[in-house]
Design a protein around this motif. Sequence first.
Motif, mmCIF file in Angstrom:
data_model
loop_
_atom_site.group_PDB
_atom_site.id
_atom_site.type_symbol
_atom_site.label_atom_id
_atom_site.label_comp_id
_atom_site.label_asym_id
_atom_site.label_seq_id
_atom_site.Cartn_x
_atom_site.Cartn_y
_atom_site.Cartn_z
ATOM 1 N N SER A 206 0.818 -1.186 0.008
ATOM 2 C CA SER A 206 0.078 0.154 0.249
ATOM 3 C C SER A 206 0.949 1.310 0.070
ATOM 4 C CB SER A 206 -1.037 0.041 1.224
ATOM 5 O OG SER A 206 -1.798 1.194 1.251
ATOM 6 N N SER A 209 -0.919 4.184 2.648
ATOM 7 C CA SER A 209 -1.479 3.652 3.975
ATOM 8 C C SER A 209 -2.151 4.695 4.836
ATOM 9 C CB SER A 209 -0.729 2.711 4.506
ATOM 10 O OG SER A 209 0.505 3.731 5.028
ATOM 11 N N LYS A 222 -7.922 -0.568 11.105
ATOM 12 C CA LYS A 222 -8.631 -0.390 9.890
ATOM 13 C C LYS A 222 -7.888 -0.965 8.615
ATOM 14 C CE LYS A 222 -11.217 2.631 6.569
ATOM 15 N NZ LYS A 222 -11.718 4.077 6.319
ATOM 16 N N PHE A 223 -6.399 -0.675 8.689
ATOM 17 C CA PHE A 223 -5.718 -1.049 7.683
ATOM 18 C C PHE A 223 -5.283 -2.434 7.970
ATOM 19 C CE2 PHE A 223 -1.332 -1.965 6.096
ATOM 20 C CZ PHE A 223 -1.500 -1.502 4.833
ATOM 21 N N SER A 224 -5.162 -2.782 8.975
ATOM 22 C CA SER A 224 -4.787 -3.994 9.337
ATOM 23 C C SER A 224 -5.733 -5.090 8.762
ATOM 24 C CB SER A 224 -4.421 -4.748 10.874
ATOM 25 O OG SER A 224 -3.585 -3.830 11.574
ATOM 26 N N GLU A 225 -7.042 -4.912 8.956
ATOM 27 C CA GLU A 225 -8.104 -5.612 8.279
ATOM 28 C C GLU A 225 -8.390 -5.718 7.087
ATOM 29 O OE1 GLU A 225 -11.515 -3.920 10.716
ATOM 30 O OE2 GLU A 225 -11.449 -5.208 12.305
ATOM 31 N N TRP A 226 -8.006 -4.324 6.451
ATOM 32 C CA TRP A 226 -7.916 -4.444 5.095
ATOM 33 C C TRP A 226 -6.826 -5.096 4.522
ATOM 34 C CZ3 TRP A 226 -3.782 -2.919 2.153
ATOM 35 C CH2 TRP A 226 -3.899 -2.759 0.411
ATOM 36 N N ALA A 227 -5.623 -5.218 5.004
ATOM 37 C CA ALA A 227 -4.579 -6.140 4.581
ATOM 38 C C ALA A 227 -4.830 -7.392 4.771
ATOM 39 C CB ALA A 227 -3.297 -5.797 5.293
ATOM 40 N N ARG A 228 -5.257 -7.905 5.806
ATOM 41 C CA ARG A 228 -5.852 -9.218 6.046
ATOM 42 C C ARG A 228 -6.654 -9.849 4.868
ATOM 43 N NH1 ARG A 228 -10.383 -9.530 10.195
ATOM 44 N NH2 ARG A 228 -11.517 -8.714 8.289
ATOM 45 N N ASP A 229 -7.663 -8.800 4.564
ATOM 46 C CA ASP A 229 -8.702 -9.407 3.603
ATOM 47 C C ASP A 229 -8.210 -9.511 2.119
ATOM 48 O OD1 ASP A 229 -10.357 -9.550 5.624
ATOM 49 O OD2 ASP A 229 -11.399 -7.539 5.322
ATOM 50 N N GLN A 230 -7.010 -9.089 2.081
ATOM 51 C CA GLN A 230 -6.383 -9.250 0.611
ATOM 52 C C GLN A 230 -5.883 -10.700 0.383
ATOM 53 O OE1 GLN A 230 -6.713 -6.398 -1.254
ATOM 54 N NE2 GLN A 230 -7.570 -6.037 0.612
ATOM 55 N N SER A 249 -4.873 -10.523 11.203
ATOM 56 C CA SER A 249 -5.278 -9.449 11.626
ATOM 57 C C SER A 249 -4.741 -8.940 12.720
ATOM 58 C CB SER A 249 -6.834 -9.133 11.793
ATOM 59 O OG SER A 249 -7.068 -7.966 12.043
#
Length: 265
Positions: A206, A209, A222-230, A249
């Motif tokens: 990112s 970020s 919020k960023f951690s959850e976005w990264a996890r979902d990739q 996460s």
Amino acid sequence: MVSIEKIVRASSLEEAYELNQDRKRVVIGGFMWMKMGNRNIAEAIDLSGLGLDTIEETGEEFRIGCMCSLRSLELHEGINREFKGFIREAVHRIIGVQFRNGATVGGSIYGRYGFSDVLTSLLALDTHVELYKGGIVPLKEFVQVKPDTDILVSVIIKKDGRKASYKSQRNTKTDFPVITAAVAMKGSTVYVSVGARPSKAGLVESNDSGLAAGSSAEEILKFSEWARDQFTYGSDMRAGGDYRKHLASVYIRRGITELLGGEKA
């Protein structure tokens, strides 16, 4: 159980490459992971006589020979100094010292194993692989292609100023990991690598970020959850997919928090 009918000690990379064009032949590296499988190898190619077991440091990079042991990687003063113990943290939980003295960096990377702490950690850095015929290729591209008959000569880690943090979860101390997560930052760019999902590690980057020293816990979450979902997560005998997703996460968040100057967890 693995059986080997014949071992050939290559006298040059060219000889090793030519031998490896026959699918009945296999480059064995340190033969620590491969021996856990079940196959018959007609002819094993040994690279131990080619001087590929060293780590060379310059002002711009570290060049790690494919036959360098994980123990040598773990203890290297220059690498630990440059990355503040990041790679040591990734490597020192792999089985035990005796095992790490035999397992090689090249074998860990070339095998693209899903459980590989080495692959997860190096993906988060500016890492390339040197192939005998294929030249120098970014690691993030190398992991996406199927193994072929080229020879992995070295692994190159650039000194580009990244700060990095590594986390993993194991059910028991010497078991394969349930999840592995590496986070690296350079300015506002964040690199997240997650492995043992249980598939091989992948990388997401990112460039915007929005994270920096002083970022709130909510912004980091919020960023951690976005990264996890990739990434995708599956189940096996060690853990379920939902549990792995949750752990990813948590460990991404902890890694970012550390890198931004928060409490180490």
